[in-house]
Design an enzyme around this catalytic site. Structure first.
Site, PDB file in Angstrom:
ATOM      1  N   ASP A  40      44.274  42.189  49.424  1.00  0.00           N
ATOM      2  CA  ASP A  40      44.468  41.498  51.433  1.00  0.00           C
ATOM      3  C   ASP A  40      43.446  40.360  50.491  1.00  0.00           C
ATOM      4  O   ASP A  40      44.257  39.097  50.773  1.00  0.00           O
ATOM      5  CB  ASP A  40      44.208  42.183  52.016  1.00  0.00           C
ATOM      6  N   LYS A  82      35.326  47.331  42.678  1.00  0.00           N
ATOM      7  CA  LYS A  82      34.232  47.275  43.508  1.00  0.00           C
ATOM      8  C   LYS A  82      34.096  48.428  43.120  1.00  0.00           C
ATOM      9  O   LYS A  82      32.735  48.845  43.782  1.00  0.00           O
ATOM     10  CB  LYS A  82      34.221  46.952  44.628  1.00  0.00           C
ATOM     11  N   ASP A 101      33.983  41.053  43.694  1.00  0.00           N
ATOM     12  CA  ASP A 101      33.727  39.628  43.901  1.00  0.00           C
ATOM     13  C   ASP A 101      33.213  38.334  43.110  1.00  0.00           C
ATOM     14  O   ASP A 101      33.883  37.366  43.251  1.00  0.00           O
ATOM     15  CB  ASP A 101      32.007  39.442  44.179  1.00  0.00           C
TER      16      ASP A 101
END
Length: 454
Positions: A343, A219, A319
Site C-alpha cells: 500500500d 520488514k 524502509d
C-alpha cells in the site's frame, strides 16, 4: 447477447462478446466512467472491426448502492463478479459507521483476490516531482488478503482487549507492552500459503514478461516470524519451483566470485558474500560456508555466466526500498510484498510518475481467474459532476483488463492513444496546472482525445 468468460485448465476462455460487470463508482465516478467506457468501446471496435464487443453489465456498490438499495455491497454484485469472472470499477465511498470498513477490502476478501497488481510506469511528458521519473518501470505484486488488513484488532479499554493483553502477559509471558491499560491491540497474520501464491504469481509474471528481477520487500529485520517468514518462504518457493529459471542474489555473488577467481576457497567466498563473517559465531560461519557450498552445486547449470541470463531473486528491507525507489528506481523491476508495505510503496511510486490520478490497479486470483480492475484513487466528491477530473486511472486499469483477457491489441491502442495525448500536452486540470503551454481538457474531452489518437 453476451457470453460468460470461463476458465479451463487454468486458462481463461474469453468469447468475442464477453459480459463484463462494472461499478460506475461514487463522487467523480460517473464522469470518469463515461469517458473511460467510450475509450474502451472505441479501442475494441478499432482493433477488431466489429468482430468483438463488450457487453457491459452495471452492478452496484458504495454510496450509489446504499442510496438505491440501503446496502453498501449487495449480494447480487458479489454474485455477478463471481459468475462473470472479470469486472471493473470506479472509486467507492468508504462506509461511515460500523459494518464494512472498506468496500475495496471486502471485495478482495470475499472473492479471495490475493494479488493486488499495480504496474507503475512513467509516461513521457507527465509532470513529476523527481529528476528521473523515466527510471520508474516497476510492477508491484501486493498480497491482498492477509496482514493487518484482515482487521483483527481490539479497541483500547474494551473488555476484549483486556482479555488479549491478559493472555499475552500471563499465558505467553510477554511483559513489554509499555502502556497496557491504554493500548489497542491488532493481529498481523502472514501465512506460508498466502506468501507462496503471491510470490509464485510475481515470479511467473516476471518470467512471462521477460523482466530482470523480483525483489521481496519486507520488514523482516524487526518482524521475524511474519515479514521475515515471507522473505524466507519466497526464497524457498523460488528454489523449489523455478530452480532452472532463476538465481538468488547471493548465489549470483558466489558464482561471480568463482568466475573472477576459479581457485577461491570456500571460506574466502563466504567472507566476500558476508561482510560481517569475521564477527560471527563458529556456528554462523559454518552456515555461510554451507550456503557457499550449496551455491557451487549450481555451477553446471548456472556457472560460466549462465546465471546472468536467469531471473534474479533478491530481497530488500521496506524502509530502504522506499528510499531507493527514489534514488535508483531502475534497480527495481517486479516487487513482491505484503499488504501494508504494498500500500505504501504503490502510492509512493505513483507520485513519482504523476500521481495516483493515473495509477492503475487490479485485484486478481490467478488460480480461479477472477479479477476486478479498479481506480486506485478516491471519489473526490467536490468535483462530482463537473466533468473535470482525470479519468486515467480507470482507463489504464481497463487496458490492463484487456491484456489480462488476451486482447493485447486493445491494450496497445489505449496506451498509444493515452501517450500521444499527453505528449501533445492536451490534459485535464491536474496536469494542466503543472505543464507549460498545455491545453486544458475536460474529463470527457480527454477521453475523446485518446480515441482520436489511437
Amino acid at each position: 447477447m453476451g457470453e460468460k468468460i470461463k476458465i479451463s485448465s487454468n486458462k481463461l476462455q474469453v468469447p468475442d462478446n464477453p459480459i463484463i460487470p462494472f461499478i460506475i463508482g461514487d463522487g467523480t465516478g460517473p464522469d470518469i466512467w463515461a469517458a473511460s467506457v467510450r475509450v474502451f468501446d472505441a479501442a475494441v471496435e478499432k482493433a477488431y472491426n466489429g468482430k468483438r464487443k463488450i457487453e457491459w453489465k452495471e452492478v452496484y456498490a458504495g454510496e450509489n448502492s446504499f442510496n438505491r438499495f440501503n446496502d453498501w455491497l449487495p449480494q447480487e454484485t458479489i454474485d455477478a463478479f463471481k459468475e462473470y469472472m472479470i469486472g471493473i470499477k470506479g472509486p467507492l465511498t468508504t462506509p461511515v459507521g460500523g459494518g464494512i470498513r472498506s468496500l475495496n477490502v471486502a471485495l478482495r476478501q470475499i472473492l479471495d483476490l490475493y494479488v493486488c497488481l499495480r504496474p507503475v510506469k512513467y509516461i513521457t511528458g507527465v509532470p513529476s516531482p523527481v529528476k528521473k521519473p523515466e527510471d520508474v518501470d516497476i510492477v508491484i505484486f501486493r498480497e491482498n488478503t492477509e496482514d493487518i488488513y484482515v482487521g483483527i484488532e481490539w479497541k483500547a479499554g474494551s473488555d476484549e482487549v483486556k482479555k488479549v493483553i491478559d493472555f499475552i502477559r500471563n499465558d505467553m509471558g510477554i511483559d513489554n507492552i509499555r502502556f497496557p491499560e491504554t493500548s489497542g491491540i491488532g493481529i498481523k497474520p502472514v501465512s506460508k500459503e498466502g506468501s507462496y501464491r503471491l510470490i509464485r504469481a510475481a515470479i511467473e509474471y516476471a518470467l512471462a514478461e521477460g523482466r530482470r528481477s523480483v525483489t521481496l520487500v519486507h520488514k523482516g529485520n524487526i518482524m521475524k516470524f511474519t515479514e521475515g517468514a515471507f522473505k524466507n518462504w519466497g526464497y524457498e518457493l523460488a528454489k523449489e519451483e523455478f530452480r532452472e529459471q532463476l538465481v538468488t542474489e547471493r548465489e549470483s555473488w558466489i558464482l561471480g566470485n568463482v568466475e573472477h577467481d576459479p581457485d577461491i576457497s570456500i571460506e574466502k567466498n563466504a567472507m566476500l558474500i558476508e561482510p560481517g563473517y569475521h564477527m560471527m559465531t563458529d556456528e554462523q560461519q559454518a552456515g555461510v560456508r554451507k550456503e557457499v557450498e550449496k551455491g557451487l552445486e549450481l555451477l553446471p547449470t548456472h556457472g560460466n555466466g549462465q546465471w546472468k541470463n536467469k531471473l534474479l531473486i533478491r530481497d530488500a528491507i521496506a524502509d530502504i526500498t522506499l528510499q531507493q525507489v527514489l534514488t535508483r528506481a531502475s534497480e527495481f523491476d517486479v516487487v513482491a510484498t505484503m499488504n501494508l508495505n504494498g500500500d505504501y510503496l504503490s502510492d509512493a511510486l505513483a507520485a513519482q510518475v504523476g500521481g495516483i490520478g493515473i495509477a492503475p490497479g487490479a485485484n486478481i486470483n490467478y488460480e480461479t481467474g477472477h479479477a476486478i480492475f479498479e481506480a486506485t484513487h478516491g471519489t473526490a466528491p467536490k468535483y462530482a459532476g463537473l466533468d473535470k477530473v482525470n479519468p486515467g486511472s480507470v482507463i489504464i486499469s481497463g487496458s490492463m483488463m484487456f491484456k489480462y483477457m488476451g486482447w493485447d491489441e486493445v491494450h496497445e491502442l489505449i496506451w498509444a492513444g493515452l501517450e500521444k495525448t499527453i505528449k501533445q500536452k492536451r490534459v485535464t486540470y491536474d496536469y494542466h496546472r503543472m505543464m507549460k503551454d498545455a491545453t486544458l481538457l475536460k474529463c470527457s474531452e480527454f477521453g475523446s482525445a485518446i480515441i482520436e489518437n489511437m
